[in-house]
Design a protein around this motif. Sequence first.
Motif, PDB file in Angstrom:
ATOM      1  N   SER A   6     -17.313 -56.632-144.265  1.00  0.00           N
ATOM      2  CA  SER A   6     -16.796 -57.565-145.259  1.00  0.00           C
ATOM      3  C   SER A   6     -15.277 -57.473-145.282  1.00  0.00           C
ATOM      4  O   SER A   6     -14.690 -56.432-145.004  1.00  0.00           O
ATOM      5  CB  SER A   6     -17.355 -57.253-146.644  1.00  0.00           C
ATOM      6  N   TYR A   7     -14.659 -58.590-145.609  1.00  0.00           N
ATOM      7  CA  TYR A   7     -13.204 -58.680-145.678  1.00  0.00           C
ATOM      8  C   TYR A   7     -12.832 -59.004-147.119  1.00  0.00           C
ATOM      9  O   TYR A   7     -13.244 -60.037-147.651  1.00  0.00           O
ATOM     10  CB  TYR A   7     -12.692 -59.751-144.715  1.00  0.00           C
ATOM     11  N   SER A   8     -12.072 -58.118-147.739  1.00  0.00           N
ATOM     12  CA  SER A   8     -11.745 -58.255-149.159  1.00  0.00           C
ATOM     13  C   SER A   8     -10.335 -58.795-149.338  1.00  0.00           C
ATOM     14  O   SER A   8      -9.394 -58.363-148.668  1.00  0.00           O
ATOM     15  CB  SER A   8     -11.867 -56.904-149.873  1.00  0.00           C
ATOM     16  N   CYS A   9     -10.209 -59.756-150.255  1.00  0.00           N
ATOM     17  CA  CYS A   9      -8.897 -60.327-150.589  1.00  0.00           C
ATOM     18  C   CYS A   9      -8.169 -59.375-151.533  1.00  0.00           C
ATOM     19  O   CYS A   9      -8.663 -59.065-152.612  1.00  0.00           O
ATOM     20  CB  CYS A   9      -9.058 -61.696-151.238  1.00  0.00           C
ATOM     21  N   GLU A  10      -6.996 -58.921-151.127  1.00  0.00           N
ATOM     22  CA  GLU A  10      -6.256 -57.960-151.946  1.00  0.00           C
ATOM     23  C   GLU A  10      -5.651 -58.608-153.186  1.00  0.00           C
ATOM     24  O   GLU A  10      -5.233 -57.922-154.115  1.00  0.00           O
ATOM     25  CB  GLU A  10      -5.151 -57.310-151.129  1.00  0.00           C
ATOM     26  N   HIS A  11      -5.623 -59.937-153.218  1.00  0.00           N
ATOM     27  CA  HIS A  11      -5.055 -60.639-154.368  1.00  0.00           C
ATOM     28  C   HIS A  11      -6.045 -60.758-155.521  1.00  0.00           C
ATOM     29  O   HIS A  11      -5.682 -60.557-156.676  1.00  0.00           O
ATOM     30  CB  HIS A  11      -4.583 -62.034-153.958  1.00  0.00           C
ATOM     31  N   CYS A  12      -7.297 -61.115-155.208  1.00  0.00           N
ATOM     32  CA  CYS A  12      -8.269 -61.370-156.278  1.00  0.00           C
ATOM     33  C   CYS A  12      -9.549 -60.569-156.141  1.00  0.00           C
ATOM     34  O   CYS A  12     -10.424 -60.635-157.011  1.00  0.00           O
ATOM     35  CB  CYS A  12      -8.614 -62.860-156.344  1.00  0.00           C
ATOM     36  N   GLY A  13      -9.715 -59.815-155.034  1.00  0.00           N
ATOM     37  CA  GLY A  13     -10.894 -58.976-154.892  1.00  0.00           C
ATOM     38  C   GLY A  13     -12.104 -59.672-154.315  1.00  0.00           C
ATOM     39  O   GLY A  13     -13.147 -59.040-154.150  1.00  0.00           O
ATOM     40  N   SER A  14     -12.030 -60.957-153.980  1.00  0.00           N
ATOM     41  CA  SER A  14     -13.160 -61.681-153.416  1.00  0.00           C
ATOM     42  C   SER A  14     -13.478 -61.160-152.020  1.00  0.00           C
ATOM     43  O   SER A  14     -12.583 -60.765-151.256  1.00  0.00           O
ATOM     44  CB  SER A  14     -12.865 -63.187-153.359  1.00  0.00           C
ATOM     45  N   ASP A  15     -14.774 -61.147-151.656  1.00  0.00           N
ATOM     46  CA  ASP A  15     -15.218 -60.647-150.358  1.00  0.00           C
ATOM     47  C   ASP A  15     -15.642 -61.799-149.458  1.00  0.00           C
ATOM     48  O   ASP A  15     -16.237 -62.787-149.921  1.00  0.00           O
ATOM     49  CB  ASP A  15     -16.378 -59.671-150.528  1.00  0.00           C
ATOM     50  N   PHE A  16     -15.382 -61.663-148.134  1.00  0.00           N
ATOM     51  CA  PHE A  16     -15.725 -62.697-147.164  1.00  0.00           C
ATOM     52  C   PHE A  16     -16.342 -62.042-145.937  1.00  0.00           C
ATOM     53  O   PHE A  16     -16.103 -60.866-145.634  1.00  0.00           O
ATOM     54  CB  PHE A  16     -14.481 -63.507-146.783  1.00  0.00           C
ATOM     55  N   ILE A  17     -17.146 -62.825-145.201  1.00  0.00           N
ATOM     56  CA  ILE A  17     -17.901 -62.252-144.079  1.00  0.00           C
ATOM     57  C   ILE A  17     -17.103 -62.260-142.778  1.00  0.00           C
ATOM     58  O   ILE A  17     -17.530 -61.679-141.782  1.00  0.00           O
ATOM     59  CB  ILE A  17     -19.228 -63.007-143.876  1.00  0.00           C
ATOM     60  N   SER A  18     -15.951 -62.916-142.764  1.00  0.00           N
ATOM     61  CA  SER A  18     -15.141 -62.942-141.549  1.00  0.00           C
ATOM     62  C   SER A  18     -13.663 -62.970-141.898  1.00  0.00           C
ATOM     63  O   SER A  18     -13.262 -63.403-142.989  1.00  0.00           O
ATOM     64  CB  SER A  18     -15.484 -64.170-140.689  1.00  0.00           C
ATOM     65  N   ASP A  19     -12.864 -62.540-140.927  1.00  0.00           N
ATOM     66  CA  ASP A  19     -11.415 -62.553-141.108  1.00  0.00           C
ATOM     67  C   ASP A  19     -10.897 -63.982-141.208  1.00  0.00           C
ATOM     68  O   ASP A  19      -9.964 -64.273-141.952  1.00  0.00           O
ATOM     69  CB  ASP A  19     -10.755 -61.831-139.930  1.00  0.00           C
ATOM     70  N   ARG A  20     -11.546 -64.888-140.501  1.00  0.00           N
ATOM     71  CA  ARG A  20     -11.147 -66.295-140.534  1.00  0.00           C
ATOM     72  C   ARG A  20     -11.365 -66.898-141.923  1.00  0.00           C
ATOM     73  O   ARG A  20     -10.509 -67.620-142.443  1.00  0.00           O
ATOM     74  CB  ARG A  20     -11.937 -67.076-139.484  1.00  0.00           C
ATOM     75  N   ALA A  21     -12.506 -66.570-142.508  1.00  0.00           N
ATOM     76  CA  ALA A  21     -12.799 -67.069-143.858  1.00  0.00           C
ATOM     77  C   ALA A  21     -11.809 -66.513-144.876  1.00  0.00           C
ATOM     78  O   ALA A  21     -11.381 -67.212-145.802  1.00  0.00           O
ATOM     79  CB  ALA A  21     -14.222 -66.701-144.252  1.00  0.00           C
ATOM     80  N   LEU A  22     -11.433 -65.249-144.710  1.00  0.00           N
ATOM     81  CA  LEU A  22     -10.462 -64.633-145.614  1.00  0.00           C
ATOM     82  C   LEU A  22      -9.102 -65.331-145.504  1.00  0.00           C
ATOM     83  O   LEU A  22      -8.457 -65.631-146.516  1.00  0.00           O
ATOM     84  CB  LEU A  22     -10.323 -63.143-145.303  1.00  0.00           C
ATOM     85  N   LYS A  23      -8.660 -65.611-144.253  1.00  0.00           N
ATOM     86  CA  LYS A  23      -7.365 -66.270-144.061  1.00  0.00           C
ATOM     87  C   LYS A  23      -7.367 -67.671-144.675  1.00  0.00           C
ATOM     88  O   LYS A  23      -6.382 -68.103-145.276  1.00  0.00           O
ATOM     89  CB  LYS A  23      -7.035 -66.339-142.567  1.00  0.00           C
ATOM     90  N   TYR A  24      -8.490 -68.392-144.519  1.00  0.00           N
ATOM     91  CA  TYR A  24      -8.591 -69.732-145.103  1.00  0.00           C
ATOM     92  C   TYR A  24      -8.494 -69.648-146.629  1.00  0.00           C
ATOM     93  O   TYR A  24      -7.810 -70.460-147.270  1.00  0.00           O
ATOM     94  CB  TYR A  24      -9.920 -70.371-144.690  1.00  0.00           C
ATOM     95  N   HIS A  25      -9.180 -68.639-147.210  1.00  0.00           N
ATOM     96  CA  HIS A  25      -9.146 -68.440-148.668  1.00  0.00           C
ATOM     97  C   HIS A  25      -7.727 -68.171-149.136  1.00  0.00           C
ATOM     98  O   HIS A  25      -7.271 -68.751-150.141  1.00  0.00           O
ATOM     99  CB  HIS A  25     -10.065 -67.276-149.040  1.00  0.00           C
ATOM    100  N   ILE A  26      -6.999 -67.316-148.417  1.00  0.00           N
ATOM    101  CA  ILE A  26      -5.633 -66.975-148.817  1.00  0.00           C
ATOM    102  C   ILE A  26      -4.725 -68.207-148.757  1.00  0.00           C
ATOM    103  O   ILE A  26      -3.906 -68.436-149.647  1.00  0.00           O
ATOM    104  CB  ILE A  26      -5.075 -65.840-147.939  1.00  0.00           C
ATOM    105  N   ARG A  27      -4.888 -69.028-147.688  1.00  0.00           N
ATOM    106  CA  ARG A  27      -4.074 -70.243-147.575  1.00  0.00           C
ATOM    107  C   ARG A  27      -4.344 -71.203-148.732  1.00  0.00           C
ATOM    108  O   ARG A  27      -3.432 -71.819-149.279  1.00  0.00           O
ATOM    109  CB  ARG A  27      -4.349 -70.945-146.241  1.00  0.00           C
TER     110      ARG A  27
END
Length: 493
Positions: A6-27
């Motif tokens: 899992s990839y966790s967003c350091e800003h809000c703590g949300s978890d994602f199943i891929s690094d790509r999904a995390l980057k899209y969330h951050i953008r």
Amino acid sequence: MWALQSYSCEHCGSDFISDRALKYHIRQKHLGKVHCEKWGQEVLREKLQDHSKSVHDSSTVVTHKLNGENLEERNMKHTAKKISKTCRMCSRHFGTVLGREKHEIQEHHFTASKRAQMSTGFSPHNMLECKNSQELQRFADEKIRPSPGPLSAACAAEVSAVLQLIQACFPVPASRVIQGGSFIKGTDTKGYSEIDVVLFSDVFANVNLCKKQLKEGLDALRKNLKQTSYGNRSGILMGKRASLSLRFNFLCSGNLHSHSFEIMTYYDILGPKPSTGEIAPLAGAAAIADSALFGRAISNFGSNSHQKDLKLHLYRKLYLCDDSDEAQLCALALLPYQVAFVKASITRVKELIRLMIHWFRTSFAKPTEENKFRRLPSTYTVELLTIHVWELAGKPLFFSLVQGMRAILKLLVQYAEIDVVWHRHYHPKFPIFVKVNQKRTRPFILDPVNPTANLCDSCNAWDEVAHVARCSLEKPLFNRVRVRAPWLFTNKW
């Protein structure tokens, strides 16, 4: 079997199943935004200056002063705020506790050794140095239990006089006055007690009007109290200005006992026993349907059906409320029920509560400038946790205080197992309880009179509580103590 990363967003703590999904969330959610340390939220960089002017300068903003000494400091919390996700070093807020803990490690180097250093601070001659149950009982009788007899009567008389003085000095007529705190519940300790006073007035017709007039009314009360004989002889020592309340310490004659007062005011949502017609009914078919649904699901609200409806509307208001100040003010009406819940405990349980409150006061290191936002569990949370453990033991009338303390400390060591709910004021099928229950995170102690408040959310240092509890169990008081009935269930912990 491969474990999913899992990839966790350091800003809000949300978890994602891929690094790509995390980057899209951050953008999408965080790009171009900066974190406002004072307000605890993200703001577009180009709007930060406007945000500072409109929000930071507003008189309605509450700057929370979390200094770790919340059992000593007056901080009447009738609704738990989401402090559990707030960094104890910089007050930055995260979406999850996991995100907050990751931030503390990366940004503040909050390692296990640093946590141990900053959390543990046993005072000299601590009760944990007692060798057996008899020594603990003597310690409790001599140093923790309030003085009985004439001293107690004199103390109660002076407190009663101060309560009358508060009402007389309040600048607007009070329709009702309710009291809470350890002094009213019977869980106060020798030399120190807490007294909460809520002044209801019809002048505050609604929350918006109340918040506008609150500061002016409390300032006038502060000024009037200073001009009284108690204020002139330094019996009343005013504390720092709080956003929603007036706080001061009152020293009894001889300065042998200190009472910490907190005074709040609001309009009377529930009333003592309002008659039909005092409160306007909800308008609209949807409101009527909601009321009927809540009414079928709720139980144990007393004999007055109108009072039941008012409580149901209050619970719904608290659940939908996004303003923490408004939620705290609305929940003031539930104070008598909170007091009654704790006050109904037997004398032996109140003795155990005093011991646990004393343990919190004398076992933790004082906060420093580095961890000034650390927040320990509230007194009310400690009271409810003690009652819960006693109920797990089968509600014995007579029991060993050592065994009781040991059971509570063992549960604190594994705080993630704390899961406490009472259904004396709301039914398991009550819709709001069902919704809150579905989203609960542990530790979880739901206020027995407020199904919207997880009291454990008022603490962001449960890991420190567990560490100090673990160290306490190694102290002389618990050496070679073998668990006995009715506390055998603690072996599973």
